[in-house]
Design an enzyme around this catalytic site. Structure first.
Site, mmCIF file in Angstrom:
data_model
loop_
_atom_site.group_PDB
_atom_site.id
_atom_site.type_symbol
_atom_site.label_atom_id
_atom_site.label_comp_id
_atom_site.label_asym_id
_atom_site.label_seq_id
_atom_site.Cartn_x
_atom_site.Cartn_y
_atom_site.Cartn_z
ATOM 1 N N GLY A 1 76.198 67.201 -85.104
ATOM 2 C CA GLY A 1 75.038 67.405 -84.254
ATOM 3 C C GLY A 1 73.900 66.485 -84.628
ATOM 4 O O GLY A 1 74.040 65.590 -85.459
ATOM 5 N N ASP A 2 72.756 66.749 -84.019
ATOM 6 C CA ASP A 2 71.536 65.979 -84.237
ATOM 7 C C ASP A 2 70.593 66.829 -85.071
ATOM 8 O O ASP A 2 70.098 67.866 -84.612
ATOM 9 C CB ASP A 2 70.909 65.622 -82.890
ATOM 10 C CG ASP A 2 69.632 64.808 -83.020
ATOM 11 O OD1 ASP A 2 69.143 64.649 -84.153
ATOM 12 O OD2 ASP A 2 69.115 64.355 -81.979
ATOM 13 N N PHE A 3 70.326 66.416 -86.324
ATOM 14 C CA PHE A 3 69.535 67.288 -87.197
ATOM 15 C C PHE A 3 68.065 67.358 -86.793
ATOM 16 O O PHE A 3 67.316 68.142 -87.356
ATOM 17 C CB PHE A 3 69.700 66.949 -88.683
ATOM 18 C CG PHE A 3 69.472 65.527 -89.097
ATOM 19 C CD1 PHE A 3 68.437 64.766 -88.598
ATOM 20 C CD2 PHE A 3 70.301 64.948 -90.059
ATOM 21 C CE1 PHE A 3 68.209 63.479 -89.023
ATOM 22 C CE2 PHE A 3 70.093 63.650 -90.494
ATOM 23 C CZ PHE A 3 69.041 62.907 -89.968
ATOM 24 N N ARG B 1 68.760 61.797 -100.083
ATOM 25 C CA ARG B 1 68.429 60.445 -99.620
ATOM 26 C C ARG B 1 68.466 60.352 -98.093
ATOM 27 O O ARG B 1 68.980 59.400 -97.522
ATOM 28 C CB ARG B 1 69.353 59.423 -100.280
ATOM 29 C CG ARG B 1 69.208 59.377 -101.787
ATOM 30 C CD ARG B 1 70.079 58.327 -102.417
ATOM 31 N NE ARG B 1 71.486 58.606 -102.204
ATOM 32 C CZ ARG B 1 72.426 57.677 -102.060
ATOM 33 N NH1 ARG B 1 72.098 56.398 -102.097
ATOM 34 N NH2 ARG B 1 73.679 58.008 -101.885
ATOM 35 N N ASP C 1 76.550 66.316 -90.014
ATOM 36 C CA ASP C 1 76.200 64.920 -89.786
ATOM 37 C C ASP C 1 76.546 64.573 -88.344
ATOM 38 O O ASP C 1 77.012 65.423 -87.567
ATOM 39 C CB ASP C 1 76.937 64.006 -90.772
ATOM 40 C CG ASP C 1 76.103 62.775 -91.158
ATOM 41 O OD1 ASP C 1 75.573 62.122 -90.236
ATOM 42 O OD2 ASP C 1 75.993 62.488 -92.361
ATOM 43 N N HIS D 1 63.935 59.603 -96.768
ATOM 44 C CA HIS D 1 63.353 58.253 -96.893
ATOM 45 C C HIS D 1 63.763 57.337 -95.739
ATOM 46 O O HIS D 1 63.213 56.244 -95.605
ATOM 47 C CB HIS D 1 63.703 57.645 -98.253
ATOM 48 C CG HIS D 1 65.110 57.172 -98.395
ATOM 49 N ND1 HIS D 1 65.501 56.301 -99.387
ATOM 50 C CD2 HIS D 1 66.247 57.449 -97.690
ATOM 51 C CE1 HIS D 1 66.791 56.050 -99.286
ATOM 52 N NE2 HIS D 1 67.265 56.732 -98.266
#
Length: 782
Positions: A671-673, A688, A650, A691
């Site tokens: 990190g940045d997914f 979730r 996350d 969405h």
């Protein structure tokens, strides 16, 4: 050391009776003593089962999956191999067959909830709250199911497990021949969460057996023709009698299908009701009978506990009795093709019957309906002019024919329960497919529930109800902020008493409590005092749903004031109101971020409790939760799968707060997914997350996940799915608007998610229901 003691397992615990029955092996050894309960004990236990409330559907699903795992481990100090050897010695069923039955039984328990849902009529809701307004609802015909379990094969216990998935409480009367399997299964179910008031084991003698059937609401009994005559006409008893399964070879090439005939006769050791006992041949029946006898005679006769055993074992006396019974049927055109003595006595003191092949001169010969507890096939000629008559009264019919008209007549024939078209052995079954019909068809019924729903109101009342919706939301939020659920926790309080503790106006507080009672959060106990309902208890301080209410009533509620701007521009209402998007807002406001994490835990906890029962995880490896928040879901996964390691991925302000409370098996990565996720995972979780984003961003995220994993890795996606048609009550439509207002994302239909996943290199394999209208899409990297 004496024989093992098999106690009765009643609602008050284990019970060792003074009256006991010896459980003997086919070699004559005494294996155990089975406690036999008296008549009064049966009546008291069934009454206690009826008083008990069933577990909730999610708990039943979870407990069944846990019981499956427990059954395959060590139960009450008995390891699985020791148990299987006892079953083999008692029943005479070959050890390899018993081992396969253990795996089948565990698998049936694991998927029981899904199996019974397949039997539910498509027009009936599983619960009355699942349907808006009026309609059909599936409900139980009773509360307590009695099971007279057989002892001929351990696999028969796969059936009654499904009743637990439907909320029945069950009383099992085990067979004195082989009580080890039901005793182990009931014990495993109790260890998994089905309490003593949910499932009991009540061994009885034959004189008391009828009392169990009479005391229960419904009964499932197994036995022969005598039992069919005894109970067959009763609507409260489902009789599983002789199978009389058959193979029809009607394509003109009978010898080419010899393999499937042999498999149909000997699979499961030839002891199950789904084994073929009659083979009808459109062609040279005698030639096929001789070929079949030759193939079956090649099966070696081993003691049942031999690792290469196939054939069932008996006591020598019983084996001689069965051979004599078979030979007594050799008249009126019946000829035994198998040569020599059928009984082969074994070094351990047991005896094995060689498979027998008997040639009949007519398809309707009475011998074709004789079923024996060892592989025995009655082969008869059949012509198309004979029609379906000789094929009636059949549990499973394997029909090898290219005649679609004949197949249609066979499928339409009421007395043929199952039709296998082509080269499929009669014993092939799978969870979720009907055996002798679905058990749920006997246990359940559809009933009409009429209630006032939104579609029943006149337009003016309906519109006014819609306009007042935000008033209810505000009332719930104020109740959470004032801690009302905690204040009435110990005892009911009046509005004045609540106001005194909360520092609010007594009159206004009383009116708020009255409105909360109207909403179903409080219950008026009389005298102006109120206490919480089950829903209202979710607003207590120790429940994360209170944080969810507070979050939705604060920043999220404020953002909705800008919904019109979001609709006009396509941007988020949150961004319009706060001047910053909500994830960036949480990164700057740590207190709000902590409330958000606790709020997300409310639903994640429910998903985590249900997920291990519906998702497959490897025994070892790594599970990576992408955008996993505080790790609640991943902790549930690791708790249910002790061989797995977990990685929470996350943003740094989220991952940095993770504590490893899983014995070194839980780590965090930040990190940045959209750019990169941890590589090498065996299972990736996206709960979730999708969405929250538009289609382009979802495609980027899924591609990042696909780049990180090897082909075959699993991706588990948890989301709400928009309903495909009108009339189904769903949270997804409302949450779609929430995504528009807050995140800029959207809820989607299943096919929309499948398209996104396919475009990123994932193939969806299944979809399963989860609590609070969520669904699990299980995909695999291709």
């Amino acid at each position: 050391m004496g024989p093992r003691q098999l106690d009765a397992l009643g609602t008050t615990g284990a019970f060792r009776a003074t009256r006991r029955q010896q459980v003997t092996a086919v070699d004559g050894a005494v294996l155990a003593e089975l406690s036999l309960v008296p008549r009064l004990h049966v009546k008291r236990n069934v009454a206690a089962l009826r008083r008990a409330e069933p577990l909730s559907a999610p708990r039943r699903r979870r407990a069944l999956a846990d019981a499956a795992r427990a059954f395959l481990g060590t139960v009450d100090g008995i390891a699985l191999p020791e148990h299987e050897r006892a079953v083999c010695r008692a029943s005479g069923v070959a050890l390899p067959v018993v081992r396969a039955a253990s795996l089948a039984l565990a698998r049936s328990a694991e998927v029981a909830a899904d199996s019974v849902d397949r039997a539910r009529p498509t027009g009936s809701a599983a619960h009355w709250l699942d349907r808006a307004g009026s309609g059909a609802v599936w409900s139980r015909r009773g509360d307590v199911l009695a099971v007279h379990a057989p002892g001929n094969h351990p696999g028969t216990h796969t059936e009654w497990i499904e009743a637990l998935a439907l909320g029945y409480r069950i009383a099992v009367r085990p067979s004195g021949r082989e009580p080890f399997t039901p005793h182990r299964l009931v014990t495993a179910l109790r260890h998994a969460g089905f309490g003593p008031d949910q499932v009991v084991l009540l061994p009885t003698d034959h004189d008391v057996a009828d009392d169990l059937v009479a005391a229960a609401d419904l009964a499932l009994v197994y036995g022969g023709d005598q039992l069919v005559r005894r109970y067959g006409n009763r609507s409260d008893v489902l009789v599983q009698g002789p199978g009389r399964s058959k193979v029809l070879l009607a394509d003109g090439r009978p010898a080419e299908h010899l393999d499937v005939v042999v498999d149909s006769i000997t699979g499961h050791g030839g002891t199950a009701c789904v084994n073929a006992t009659a083979v009808l041949v459109d062609g040279d029946a005698e030639d096929l009978a001789r070929l079949l006898a030759e193939r079956l005679d090649a099966i070696p006769a081993h003691p049942a506990d031999h690792d290469a055993a196939v054939l069932p074992a008996h006591t020598p006396a019983r084996a001689r009795e069965l051979e004599a019974h078979l030979r007594s049927k050799l008249d009126g055109g019946a000829r035994l093709i198998t040569a020599g003595d059928l009984v082969r006595e074994q070094p351990d003191g047991s005896a094995v019957l060689r498979p027998a092949v008997v040639l009949l001169d007519a398809p309707d010969a009475p011998q074709a309906g004789v079923e024996l507890p060892f592989p025995c096939a009655w082969v008869a000629p059949w012509r198309p002019d004979d029609g379906t008559g000789p094929l009636r009264d059949t549990l499973v019919l394997t029909a090898v024919t290219g005649d679609d008209g004949l197949l249609t007549r066979l499928v339409d024939e009421p007395s043929i329960s199952n039709v296998h078209v082509g080269d499929h052995a009669t014993h092939l079954m799978a969870p979720g497919l009907p055996h002798d019909g679905h058990l749920a068809e006997f246990l359940m019924r559809s009933k009409t529930v009429l209630r006032t729903g939104t579609e029943d109101a006149d337009p003016h009342t309906r519109l006014l109800g819609l306009l007042s919706g935000h008033w209810a939301a505000r009332a719930v939020h104020v109740a959470a902020e004032l801690g009302i659920a905690d204040r009435v926790r110990e005892r009911p309080l009046t509005g004045a008493e609540v106001a005194a503790g909360a520092g609010t106006d007594p009159g206004a507080t009383e009116r708020l409590l009255r409105h909360l009672a109207h909403l179903g959060l409080l219950r008026d106990t009389g005298g102006g005092a109120f206490t919480t309902t089950g829903t209202g208890a979710l607003l207590r301080d120790d429940d994360p749903f209170r944080d969810l209410v507070r979050l939705y009533g604060a920043e999220f509620y404020q953002a909705w004031n800008e919904l019109e701007s979001a609709v006009r521009t396509g941007g988020t209402a949150f961004g319009h109101h706060f001047g910053i998007e909500h994830f960036d807002h949480f990164a700057r406001h740590h207190g709000t971020a902590r409330t958000f994490d606790r709020a997300m835990r409310a639903v994640t906890r429910l998903v985590g409790e249900a997920l291990p029962a519906v998702a497959e995880f490897p025994a070892t490896g790594t599970a990576i939760d992408v955008g996993g928040g505080d790790g609640t879901l991943l902790r549930h996964v690791l708790a249910a799968n002790p061989g797995l390691h977990g990685v929470l991925f996350d943003r740094d302000h989220v991952a940095g707060r993770l504590d490893d409370d899983c014995g070194g098996r839980l780590t965090a990565a930040a990190g940045d997914f959209f750019r990169q996720v941890p590589a090498g995972g065996d299972v990736y979780l996206l709960s979730r997350v999708l969405h929250d984003w538009n289609d382009a961003d979802c495609a980027r995220l899924l591609r990042t996940c696909r780049d990180a994993c090897e082909p075959g890795a699993r991706l588990l996606v948890v989301e709400r799915l928009l309903p495909d048609g009108p009339g189904r009550e769903s949270l997804a439509a409302a949450w779609d608007m929430q995504m528009l207002a807050i995140t800029g994302g959207r809820e989607r239909h299943r096919d929309e998610y499948e398209k996104l996943l396919s475009g990123a290199g994932f193939a969806v394999e299944s979809a399963r229901r989860l609590p609070v209208d969520l669904s699990l899409l299980a995909a695999r990297a291709v």
